[in-house]
Design an enzyme around this catalytic site. Sequence first.
Site, PDB file in Angstrom:
ATOM      1  N   CYS A   3      60.919  71.893  62.317  1.00  0.00           N
ATOM      2  CA  CYS A   3      59.858  70.985  62.440  1.00  0.00           C
ATOM      3  C   CYS A   3      59.527  70.891  60.771  1.00  0.00           C
ATOM      4  O   CYS A   3      60.331  70.082  60.020  1.00  0.00           O
ATOM      5  CB  CYS A   3      58.703  71.584  63.204  1.00  0.00           C
ATOM      6  N   HIS A  15      59.920  73.219  68.330  1.00  0.00           N
ATOM      7  CA  HIS A  15      59.771  74.429  67.946  1.00  0.00           C
ATOM      8  C   HIS A  15      60.458  75.577  68.899  1.00  0.00           C
ATOM      9  O   HIS A  15      60.089  76.059  69.815  1.00  0.00           O
ATOM     10  CB  HIS A  15      58.413  74.510  68.170  1.00  0.00           C
ATOM     11  N   GLU A  36      61.029  78.519  68.526  1.00  0.00           N
ATOM     12  CA  GLU A  36      60.292  79.773  68.521  1.00  0.00           C
ATOM     13  C   GLU A  36      59.098  79.927  69.424  1.00  0.00           C
ATOM     14  O   GLU A  36      58.699  80.948  69.835  1.00  0.00           O
ATOM     15  CB  GLU A  36      59.634  80.134  67.014  1.00  0.00           C
TER      16      GLU A  36
HETATM   17  N1  GLN Z   1      53.818  67.262  60.735  1.00  0.00           N
HETATM   18  C1  GLN Z   1      54.020  68.504  59.902  1.00  0.00           C
HETATM   19  C2  GLN Z   1      54.422  68.037  58.409  1.00  0.00           C
HETATM   20  O1  GLN Z   1      54.767  66.923  58.088  1.00  0.00           O
HETATM   21  C3  GLN Z   1      54.977  69.126  60.605  1.00  0.00           C
HETATM   22  C4  GLN Z   1      54.554  69.653  62.074  1.00  0.00           C
HETATM   23  C5  GLN Z   1      55.188  71.087  62.445  1.00  0.00           C
HETATM   24  O2  GLN Z   1      55.676  71.848  61.917  1.00  0.00           O
HETATM   25  N2  GLN Z   1      54.695  71.333  63.966  1.00  0.00           N
HETATM   26  O3  GLN Z   1      54.648  69.076  57.923  1.00  0.00           O
END
Ligand code: GLN
Length: 191
Positions: free
Chosen positions: A84, A172, A174
Site C-alpha cells: 500500500c 494489505h 498483513e
Molecule cells: N492512501 C495512503 C497513501 O497515499 C496509503 C494507504 C495505505 O497504506 N493503507 O499514502
Amino acid sequence: MIEIGILSLQGDVSEHVFAIKSAMKKMALSGEVVEVKTRDQLKALNGLIIPGGESTTQSKLISKYGLNTEIKKLADEIPIMGTCAGLILLGKGNRNSLGLMDIKVKRNAFGRQRESFETDLRIPKLGKEPYHAIFIRAPVIEEVGKGVEVLAEYDGKAVMAQQDRLVAVAFHPELTPDLRIHRYFLGLLKK
Ligand code: GLN
C-alpha cells in the site's frame, strides 16, 4: 541466520512483524525480525518490508533519518516488499516516490477511506485458491516497465507486481491470516 526488517517509521508495523514471524515459522526459517529505524539496522538486513500507512509521512521520515540512499542501495541487493503506502514509495510518479521499481503509481486510486473494500483476487503465483485482499485507500499501478511482471489485477488494474526481487502490493497482506504473500516474499531470499 536471516534478518528481516520492517521499516518502522510509521504505519502498520506490528501486523507485518507478526505475519513475517508466522511465515518464517511455517517455513522453518530461523531468523530475526527487526523494527528498522536507522541506517545501521538497514545494512544488516536480508530482506525489507515497507508497510502500509501514509506515504507522505513515511517519505518525510525516510529523508529526516537519512535513509534514502541506503534503501536505494538495498534494492539491488535484497528482496524488498512494499504494501500500500510502501508500494507508493517503491514506485514512480508521486512526490514521495523512491523510484526503485519501474512502475507508475496512482495514489488513492479507489477514492477516499469510505471506498475501502475487500475482495477475492486471483494470484496464479500463489496457487489456485483465491486471495482475500483488503484495500484501504489503496493505490493502483497504472503503467509497468519491461522488467516488471504483474502478479494480480483487480477490475483490469494492476494491484501486485514484481521486478527482480522487488514486490509491490496495493492491498494489505498483513491484515489477513493468509500468509502466502509473506511466504512468497521469503521465498525470494534464496534466489
Ligand atoms: N492512501 C495512503 C497513501 O497515499 C496509503 C494507504 C495505505 O497504506 N493503507 O499514502
